[in-house]
Design an enzyme around this catalytic site. Structure first.
Site, PDB file in Angstrom:
ATOM      1  N   ASP A 128       0.901  -1.363   0.067  1.00  0.00           N
ATOM      2  CA  ASP A 128       0.098  -0.133   0.124  1.00  0.00           C
ATOM      3  C   ASP A 128       0.824   1.289  -0.338  1.00  0.00           C
ATOM      4  O   ASP A 128       1.754   1.525   0.612  1.00  0.00           O
ATOM      5  CB  ASP A 128      -0.505  -0.131   1.477  1.00  0.00           C
ATOM      6  CG  ASP A 128      -2.219   0.927   1.447  1.00  0.00           C
ATOM      7  OD1 ASP A 128      -2.899   1.060   0.812  1.00  0.00           O
ATOM      8  OD2 ASP A 128      -1.835   2.046   2.079  1.00  0.00           O
ATOM      9  N   TYR A 138       2.783  10.067   1.176  1.00  0.00           N
ATOM     10  CA  TYR A 138       4.192   9.504   1.937  1.00  0.00           C
ATOM     11  C   TYR A 138       5.270   9.989   1.303  1.00  0.00           C
ATOM     12  O   TYR A 138       5.599   9.498   0.177  1.00  0.00           O
ATOM     13  CB  TYR A 138       4.118   8.285   1.461  1.00  0.00           C
ATOM     14  CG  TYR A 138       2.828   6.451   2.378  1.00  0.00           C
ATOM     15  CD1 TYR A 138       1.922   7.171   2.915  1.00  0.00           C
ATOM     16  CD2 TYR A 138       2.745   6.137   2.198  1.00  0.00           C
ATOM     17  CE1 TYR A 138       0.697   6.733   3.691  1.00  0.00           C
ATOM     18  CE2 TYR A 138       1.477   5.189   2.436  1.00  0.00           C
ATOM     19  CZ  TYR A 138       0.902   5.792   3.269  1.00  0.00           C
ATOM     20  OH  TYR A 138      -0.041   5.354   4.310  1.00  0.00           O
ATOM     21  N   GLU A 151       9.696  -9.725  12.774  1.00  0.00           N
ATOM     22  CA  GLU A 151       8.694 -10.723  13.943  1.00  0.00           C
ATOM     23  C   GLU A 151       6.862 -10.551  13.779  1.00  0.00           C
ATOM     24  O   GLU A 151       6.356 -11.054  13.871  1.00  0.00           O
ATOM     25  CB  GLU A 151       9.071  -9.100  15.243  1.00  0.00           C
ATOM     26  CG  GLU A 151       8.139  -9.613  16.719  1.00  0.00           C
ATOM     27  CD  GLU A 151       8.003  -8.175  17.326  1.00  0.00           C
ATOM     28  OE1 GLU A 151       7.636  -8.767  18.350  1.00  0.00           O
ATOM     29  OE2 GLU A 151       8.779  -7.733  17.582  1.00  0.00           O
TER      30      GLU A 151
END
Length: 386
Positions: free
Chosen positions: A111, A116, A351
Site C-alpha cells: 500500500d 508518503y 517479527e
C-alpha cells in the site's frame, strides 16, 4: 494458481510500431469499446494467470508451503491477496530491504500513497519493483482531495501522476479517501468506474468511509450500472473495534465488501514499548506526534498499558510476542482480507510477519480471554471469532 494479477507488466499496453497513428484516428466510441474489451480480457486473463511475462518472477500460492502465508479474496472479489500486507514505505533508507523481506515471506499487497514522503515513496517503490522484476497485487491509496471539482478529472490526473512515479501501467486496487462530504456520491462512483474502464485499475475500494457511505456508493453503482467498491480500509486493533466488528460485517455479507485493516499495533502503543513512559527516539517523542504522546500519557492510555501487561501473559503462553498476538487477533475476523503492517526496520517486520504462525492458535478460548481483558467487545449479532 497465481496469487497476484500482473500489476507490473510494463509492456502490457505499450503500442507497437505504427500504432500511434491508428490510435489517433480512432473514434471516441471505438476507443471506449476497445477499453471495455481490454478490461474484459484482462479480467479473464488475470483469473487464469495469463499475464505472465517470461522475465518476471511470479509469486504463487505455493509460497505458502514455505512461509505459511495465507491468501484471502479481497472482499468477495476474485482478487487474492496475502493476509498480511506492507503499508507506509516512507522509510527510504531500508525500503528495499523491507520490501524484499515482505515479498520473500509471501506478501503480494503493498500500500502506498502520494502523501508518503511527498511522492518519493512511490518513486522508490517503483524503482524496487522494476529492479526486482516483481509482480504484485499493489494497493494504491488515492487521496481524498483528488475527488472534488470535478472528481473524474482530478482523480485521473493524480492517479496518472502516481502511476508514472511508480513506472506502472496500472494497479489492482485504488482506494478513495473521502474527506470532502460535499462531493455527490454519484460523481465519486462515476470517477472510480471511469478509472477502471480506462484500464488504470481493476478494482476500487474506500478508505475511512462510514458504513452508510459505502452502502450509498453500492446503491448508486447498482442504480446507474457502475462499479461498486470491493473493500474498505479501516483502523482495527485491540482498542478500536466497533466499526470492523459491528458495522462492516453486515456489508461483507450483504454486498461483499471486505476489510483491509491498518494500524494493528495502534501506532506502536500495542508493542509495549510505552509501558514505562515515552522512550527517547520513539515516535511519540517526536514533535509531530504530540497527539500520540498525549494519548499515551492520558488516563485511558495508562489503562491500556495495564491491559497490555495482562495480554502479554497470553502471548507468552502461546509462545509469541505481544505484537504477533495483536496481528493474529485482527486476522481472526472473517471479513478482514488483509492487515497492513507498518514497519520501520527489518527486525520489526520479521517479527510482525511471524504472526502468521500464531493464527492457528487463536482459538475461541484465547479470543474470549482477550475479550475479557480488553472489556470492550462491541455488541453484535454474530460471533466473528473462529
Amino acid at each position: 494458481m497465481q496469487v497476484s494479477f500482473a500489476c507490473t507488466d510494463h509492456g502490457l499496453k505499450a503500442p507497437r510500431n505504427g500504432e500511434h497513428s491508428k490510435q489517433n484516428a480512432t473514434s471516441p466510441n471505438t476507443a471506449s469499446q476497445a477499453r471495455a474489451r481490454f478490461r474484459t480480457v484482462a479480467l479473464i486473463a488475470r483469473s487464469l494467470g495469463s499475464f505472465t511475462h517470461r522475465y518476471h518472477h511470479n509469486l504463487k500460492e505455493s509460497t505458502a508451503k514455505l512461509t505459511g502465508m495465507k491468501y484471502r479474496n479481497l472482499g468477495k472479489s476474485g482478487l487474492r491477496v496475502s493476509c498480511l500486507g506492507l503499508g507506509d514505505l516512507s522509510v527510504c533508507q531500508v525500503a528495499e530491504q523491507l520490501m524484499t523481506i515482505a515479498y520473500e515471506s509471501g506478501v503480494n499487497l503493498f500500500d502506498t500513497a502520494e502523501v508518503y514522503s511527498g511522492g518519493k515513496a512511490e518513486i522508490i517503490l517503483g524503482n524496487i519493483i522494476k529492479k526486482k522484476c516483481w509482480r504484485l497485487a499493489l494497493g494504491l491509496l488515492a487521496l481524498g482531495n483528488l475527488l472534488p471539482q470535478p472528481a473524474t478529472l482530478t482523480l485521473l490526473s493524480g492517479l496518472k501522476g502516481s502511476l508514472q512515479r511508480m513506472q506502472l501501467e496500472y494497479v489492482d486496487v485504488v482506494f478513495a479517501n473521502r474527506t470532502d462530504n460535499n462531493t455527490p456520491m454519484e460523481e465519486i462512483v462515476r470517477a472510480m468506474t471511469h478509472v477502471i474502464n480506462q484500464g488504470m485499475s481493476m478494482y476500487w475500494g474506500t478508505s475511512r468511509w462510514s458504513a452508510m457511505e459505502i452502502m450509498e456508493a453500492y446503491s448508486v453503482a447498482r442504480q446507474f450500472n457502475l462499479i461498486p467498491p470491493v473493500c474498505e480500509q479501516a483502523e482495527y486493533h485491540f482498542f478500536q473495534r466497533d466499526k470492523v466488528e459491528t458495522q462492516l460485517p453486515e456489508l461483507y455479507h450483504k454486498i461483499g465488501v471486505g476489510v483491509v485493516s491498518w494500524s494493528p499495533l495502534a501506532c506502536g502503543i500495542i508493542t509495549g514499548k510505552y509501558e514505562n513512559g515515552i522512550p527517547e527516539c520513539s515516535r511519540a517523542s517526536m514533535k509531530p506526534y504530540q497527539w500520540l504522546r498525549d494519548k499515551i500519557m492520558s488516563e485511558d492510555g495508562r489503562k491500556q498499558q495495564a491491559k497490555l501487561k495482562e495480554l502479554a501473559h497470553i502471548a507468552e503462553k502461546l509462545g509469541c510476542t505481544l505484537p504477533q498476538l495483536a496481528i493474529a487477533w485482527c486476522l481472526r475476523n472473517e471479513g478482514v482480507s488483509s492487515v497492513l503492517l507498518g514497519s520501520s526496520n527489518p527486525t520489526q517486520l520479521t517479527e510482525n510477519l511471524g504472526a502468521i504462525q500464531v493464527i492457528p492458535k487463536m482459538t475461541a478460548g484465547i479470543a474470549s480471554e482477550v475479550d475479557h481483558i480488553l472489556g470492550n467487545r462491541p455488541h453484535s449479532k454474530r460471533d466473528y471469532h473462529h
